[in-house]
Design an enzyme around this catalytic site. Structure first.
Site, PDB file in Angstrom:
ATOM      1  N   GLU A 221      20.431  48.067  57.669  1.00  0.00           N
ATOM      2  CA  GLU A 221      20.108  46.979  56.753  1.00  0.00           C
ATOM      3  C   GLU A 221      21.296  46.705  55.829  1.00  0.00           C
ATOM      4  OE1 GLU A 221      16.476  48.445  55.021  1.00  0.00           O
ATOM      5  OE2 GLU A 221      15.477  48.489  56.965  1.00  0.00           O
TER       6      GLU A 221
ATOM      7  N   HIS B  19      16.399  46.841  50.417  1.00  0.00           N
ATOM      8  CA  HIS B  19      16.276  46.964  51.873  1.00  0.00           C
ATOM      9  C   HIS B  19      16.539  45.627  52.548  1.00  0.00           C
ATOM     10  CE1 HIS B  19      14.212  50.941  52.566  1.00  0.00           C
ATOM     11  NE2 HIS B  19      14.188  50.864  51.244  1.00  0.00           N
TER      12      HIS B  19
ATOM     13  N   GLU C  64      13.107  43.467  49.734  1.00  0.00           N
ATOM     14  CA  GLU C  64      13.453  43.227  51.132  1.00  0.00           C
ATOM     15  C   GLU C  64      14.182  41.900  51.256  1.00  0.00           C
ATOM     16  OE1 GLU C  64      12.641  45.166  53.737  1.00  0.00           O
ATOM     17  OE2 GLU C  64      11.012  46.459  53.062  1.00  0.00           O
TER      18      GLU C  64
ATOM     19  N   HIS D 233      18.529  52.686  54.766  1.00  0.00           N
ATOM     20  CA  HIS D 233      18.522  52.373  56.195  1.00  0.00           C
ATOM     21  C   HIS D 233      19.870  51.741  56.570  1.00  0.00           C
ATOM     22  CE1 HIS D 233      13.928  52.223  55.718  1.00  0.00           C
ATOM     23  NE2 HIS D 233      14.294  53.394  56.202  1.00  0.00           N
TER      24      HIS D 233
HETATM   25 ZN   LIG Z   1      14.557  49.426  55.135  1.00  0.00          ZN
END
Ligand SMILES: [Zn+2]
Length: 1103
Positions: A805, A899, A984, A802
């Site tokens: 990010e 992420h 994350e 992504h």
């Molecule tokens: Zn992500």
């Protein structure tokens, strides 16, 4: 009370009850409950008793009333649970049939019902079924002047009206008009009657039919006039609740479009705006301001986002269009269609009114939907063994694994060096030292020098474009006049000094960066480079705290937005930057800021100057998409020093943001950089995030109509004249930066390190996707050494699928630097595993300033089940590598995809567990017998003990349906990696651990990447029998599991998108201007439908 004659059973019981009432506190609840139920039973079964108790002169009703009064809610509860409501309602019916009906008894019955009603969830249905509605209404009609009777009747009516079916039926019977007869101008008398009347009215106006009725009878201006009257006269704020109730009525009427129209025509905006601003200084009037603001936001006419289309400005033609999905839809859409607004937005009032609403069961519905996303189909949780690509097809990946066939014959192992390798150290005895970001390190020492001593600045040529210098170093210039500084330096600043970041940042090199940029292919064919990426940056030496939320910021911002409508002449509406125009407007009058985002990872589509120091900014959608905007990165120049500028990003999409919970934007000042402080700093005050008045077309909102965008607003005061400043959502990390870092990593290679850099594939945009292999060189070419080398387990890491990010890239940088470091721990780690790393899964998205997607317009982390080699090459081939490893029985030990998380704090992991998934849903309890290795919890558990930013409490091991095509789930299910994770990292900061209360920076993110490596080393040591014995209790995985299993009953263990506490100023996201959905109509509902009745009531029916 009167003396009760004791010649009947019921009267005797009433006497006892009265006596107990007198003893209030001492009375035994059990005894009074017993007596009450006996009385009820008698009333229920004997006509005679009913007569006795309600007869003229009997004090029976008074005793019951007094009894209810004495113990507050408790006895009301008893009465309800024993079926008292229905008995009372029947008494009401019986009494009303008598002629003349006893006014006193009616009064008493309504007084009791007013107490009982609110405690009985089914009161509304029971009253309707028993036919009590009309009795109360006609009593009310006949007694409008009889205040003694009026109050209890209205109180009962208020309870009736809470039921939506009743509201519709009462409205048909003229109750709305009836209530308006009671509402009068300001008066200190009878305020309780007025309050109940307004509350009842507000409840009735929740029905669309009633709201329309009120609009037709021109009640909207009436309500506004009454509100102004109270606002003017209630100067000592004794009756705020009356004003609040009036607003409650207006709020419900304006749920329908006609209501909003009537409100605007009645000058409602100006009235509520001016009354609110007059209230601002009095804190107790906040509820009025908040409700007014809600109504104004709802009625604010929806604006069109000022762009020609919501599709990306940049066009990229795909090699082929997918057959279905959002991209197919986008391409199917005719080119001339206006996708910014829906025409159909205007007809939201045409649907047939629901006259036969049923009871609202929303509570239960909400409970169910929360867990909807958990995968409950066990077949989708079990390993999926087939469907891999054919073996001969996977052979193409063999070339990426030379380490498996290399035998190092003829390679000269430098014995003098190899003896220094830590491999010869007794590993199990070496202590694990955990470096943390705030511990002194070579880097932070260098920073110390930076603050004390002036830097020895290397000069470098960069063309400046006029005063203020809005244009960054031109790549074209670099290409043509590589060594000639003077040839294109112009403007007053001339040659610009560049901080010697190379001294501070071992992996940064401005010249190398420019070289890398030259090979990066962007869709807009960028020729400029942003200063921060060119100079590099060091983490600031000061702490950056998570901001305390200041009360009233959101409200103040919304009021400023409303002023745009109230004072339209104050609005400049001057476009100062616009990518949709062939040539951006020339701003040189010194009255406006200059904007630019035409550089790698830049994202700003348009800037509109709204007021002298306020700008509306619009972000560009991802390429081949019509939404996904959150990431921003742009340049500002031409600022005035000392003035506060307000920036509003007006096309945000998410319903909430960490900007509401203390996160700041990032700013980079070129003036600061050249004076020796090249750094991104958390900046901005008066930051908040709220729903705005720009309508979002259903095309972009997944088919939902009447949705709005959100505004992220922040205020900045600039420090330096002639500065060029950059703003970003998070610390930028471009694809060219990655390539520069990878080159610099190469230089860190020692004879002990085995490092390979391959190109995994080309992206759609023609950029290469790097693949790294890192492990330790074998110590010699002896069979033992080669055998150990070839048999090291794989750890497979990926990041940055992504583009928005960027924190994931900083974590990855930390991991790579650790893996290349000469430390004994790093060497030990290299000797333990072979690392296969794809550090950027989505280079095209990163380069072109996308937030979520690749050039294919799709979220690549939803393509892992069936990646297309043409549209998703990086995913297709990364999966291919994993499939190849699986085909040769070398399934990786750990897979982790890095992420960033925009709505949570801390760093945490998502993993996969069948059992934990099934426990969450409480289905398939039998399936819990299946065996599952618990070791998927070990790595996150180690991280929670090692890494200060990591929080075990935020981890989840539940498999969601919506995530079935993510890397984590597919690698777990199809490749069979048990330890398959998404890691994350917060974009905001931490609320636990050492960094509690601080916003996160690149130093902490890089540290996280290093800690991840150390955790892998620990994981390795735990699997060796010697150490495992000593530290098995240290991990206590079993205990953790039991804990998490216990928590299953509470819904909070489910992975929530956000877990922020509420704060004083409620963020109201409910101000949708579309109509509130009414309950489903159900014409089948008849009095025979017993579902709506309580058990006791059913018993009563049967008897
Ligand atoms: Zn992500």
């Amino acid at each position: 009370p009167k003396e009760v004659p004791s010649n009947s059973r019921v009267l005797m019981l009433l006497g006892q009850l009265e006596k107990l009432n007198g003893e209030a506190v001492l009375s035994d609840a059990e005894v009074s409950r017993h007596i009450t139920s006996k009385i009820l039973h008698l009333i229920q079964t004997q006509e005679k008793t009913r007569k006795e108790i309600t007869a003229k002169g009997s004090s029976g009703m008074e005793v019951i009333l007094a009894s209810l009064e004495v113990s507050g809610g408790r006895r009301v509860g008893v009465l309800v649970s024993k079926g008292g409501t229905a008995i009372l309602l029947q008494l009401l019916i019986t009494t009303s049939k008598e002629w003349p009906p006893s006014e006193e008894l009616m009064l008493q019955l309504h007084t009791i019902l007013a107490k009982v009603g609110p405690k009985d969830r089914k009161f509304g249905i029971k009253a309707r079924i028993n036919g009590a509605l009309n009795i109360t209404v006609s009593l009310l009609k006949q007694n409008l002047q009889n205040h003694k009777l009026l109050l209890p009747c209205l109180q009962v009516l208020r309870v009736y009206s809470a039921n939506s079916v009743n509201a519709v039926s009462l409205g048909k019977n003229g109750v709305v008009e009836l209530l308006f007869k009671i509402i009068g101008p300001y008066s200190k008398k009878n305020t309780s009657i007025l309050k109940v009347t307004l509350d009842t009215l507000a409840a009735l106006l929740k029905s669309k039919a009633n709201a329309r009725r009120a609009v037709d009878r021109t009640y909207v201006p009436t309500l506004l006039a009454v509100y102004q009257d109270w606002h003017r006269n209630d100067t000592r704020h004794r009756h705020v609740h009356i004003r609040k109730a009036i607003l409650g009525c207006i709020r419900n009427i304006t749920n329908i479009k006609l209501g909003r129209k009537a409100f605007l025509e009645a000058d409602g905006m100006r009235i509520l705006y001016s009354t609110s601003t007059e209230c601002l200084s009095v804190r107790t009037l906040d509820p009025l301001i908040n409700t007014s603001s809600l109504i104004m936001r709802k009625c604010f006419p929806k604006n069109r986002l000022p762009v020609p289309t919501i599709r990306s400005v940049f066009h990229y033609q795909l090699p082929h269009i997918p057959a279905e999905g959002p991209v197919a839809q986008l391409y199917r859409q005719p080119p001339d269609v206006d996708d910014v607004v829906d025409e159909s937005d205007d007809n939201d009032d045409t649907e047939a009114d629901t006259e036969n609403d049923t009871e609202n069961e929303e509570d239960e519905k909400n409970h169910k939907t929360q867990n909807d996303d958990i995968e409950t189909d066990i077949s989708k949780l079990r390993p999926k063994e087939n469907l891999t690509r054919p073996l001969e097809d996977l052979k193409m990946y063999e070339c990426f694994f030379p380490e498996l066939s290399e035998n190092f014959q003829g390679y000269s192992f430098d014995s003098s060096k190899s003896c220094q390798t830590p491999a010869v150290l007794p590993k199990s005895l070496a202590p694990i030292v955990v470096p943390t970001a705030h511990a002194p390190s070579p880097l932070s020492l260098a920073q110390g020098e930076l603050t004390d001593l002036p830097l020895d600045l290397d000069s470098i040529c960069i063309s400046k474009d006029g005063p203020g210098g809005a244009v960054v170093g031109s790549l074209q210039g670099e290409l043509e006049h590589d060594d000639d500084c003077s040839s294109h330096s112009s403007g007053e600043l001339g040659v610009l000094e560049v901080p010697d970041t190379a001294a501070l940042l071992p992996l940064h090199d401005p010249e190398l960066y420019i070289d890398m940029v030259k090979g990066t292919k962007s869709v807009p064919q960028y020729t400029e480079v942003a200063y921060p990426d060119y100079f590099g940056h060091v983490a600031p030496t000061f702490r950056e705290h998570i901001l305390e939320r200041v009360y009233g910021v959101q409200r103040a911002k919304i009021f400023q937005d409303i002023e745009r409508m109230i004072h339209p002449n104050d609005i400049l509406d001057k476009v100062v930057y616009d990518l949709d125009l062939k040539r951006s407007p020339v701003i040189d009058d010194g009255e406006s800021l200059k904007f630019n985002s035409q550089f790698e990872s830049g994202n700003l589509r348009k800037a509109v100057q709204v007021r002298k120091f306020e700008y509306d900014l619009i972000l560009n959608s991802d390429i081949n998409s019509n939404h996904y905007h959150q990431w921003f990165y742009f340049e500002v120049s031409g600022m005035r020093v000392g003035s506060s500028y307000r920036f509003n990003i007006i096309n945000c999409e998410k319903v909430n943001s960490q900007f509401n919970y203390g996160m700041q934007v990032l700013m980079y000042s070129v003036q600061e950089a050249i004076s020796g402080h090249p750094r991104w700093v958390r900046t901005g005050t008066e930051i908040c995030y709220y729903k705005n008045h720009f309508s979002r077309s259903s095309i972009a909102a997944g088919g939902q109509k009447g949705k709005s965008y959100y505004t992220m607003t922040f205020t900045v005061t600039f420090q330096y004249r002639d500065d060029v400043c950059y703003f970003a959502y998070h610390y930028p990390y471009t694809y060219s930066t990655l390539k520069m870092h990878l080159q610099k990593l190469e230089a860190l290679r020692t004879p002990q390190i085995y490092l390979r850099q391959d190109v995994l594939c080309e992206t759609l945009g023609g950029n290469s996707c790097p693949l790294l292999t890192i492990t330790a060189m074998p110590q010699s070419s002896s069979n033992d050494q080669i055998c150990q080398f070839k048999n090291r387990p794989y750890v497979f890491l990926t990041a940055r699928v992504h583009p928005g990010e960027t924190n994931a890239s900083w974590v990855m940088k930390g991991t790579l630097e650790f893996l290349m470091s000469p430390s004994p721990m790093a060497q030990s780690l290299r000797e333990s595993y072979v690392f296969k790393i794809v550090p950027m899964l989505n280079p095209d998205g990163v380069i072109n300033g996308n937030h979520r997607c690749s050039l294919s317009g799709e979220d690549l982390n939803r393509q892992w089940q069936r990646p297309s080699p043409d549209l998703h090459p990086t995913i297709f081939h990364t999966k291919g590598l994993l499939q190849y490893l699986s085909s040769i029985q070398r399934v990786p030990l750990v897979y982790c995809d890095y992420h960033g998380h925009s709505r949570k704090k801390n760093v945490f992991m998502y993993g996969c567990s069948i059992k934990e998934t099934l426990w969450q849903t409480n289905v398939n309890a039998a399936a819990c017998d299946l065996q599952e290795d618990l070791s998927y919890r070990t790595l996150p558990k180690i991280l929670s003990q090692l890494a200060p930013a990591f929080s075990m409490a935020s981890c989840s091991f539940v498999v969601e349906k919506s995530k079935e095509s993510t890397a984590r789930v597919v690698v777990w299910r199809e490749i069979g990696v048990q330890k398959s994770y998404t890691m994350e990292s917060t974009l905001c900061g931490c609320d636990q651990g050492k960094y509690k209360g601080l916003q996160i920076g690149t130093r902490e993110l890089e540290e996280m990447g290093a800690q991840f490596c150390i955790a892998l080393l620990r994981l390795k040591r735990l699997s060796s029998p010697l150490e495992f014995r000593n530290s098995s209790h240290f991990l206590d995985v079993e205990n953790d599991l039991i804990e998490s299993r216990c928590k299953v009953t509470s819904s909070t263990t489910y992975v929530l998108d956000e877990d922020e506490p509420s704060f004083m100023e409620e963020v109201d996201y409910s101000a949708e201007s579309n109509d509130e959905p009414e309950p489903d109509p159900d014409p089948q509902e008849t009095p025979a439908d017993e579902d709506g009745l309580s058990d006791s009531e059913l018993a009563l029916r049967r008897s």
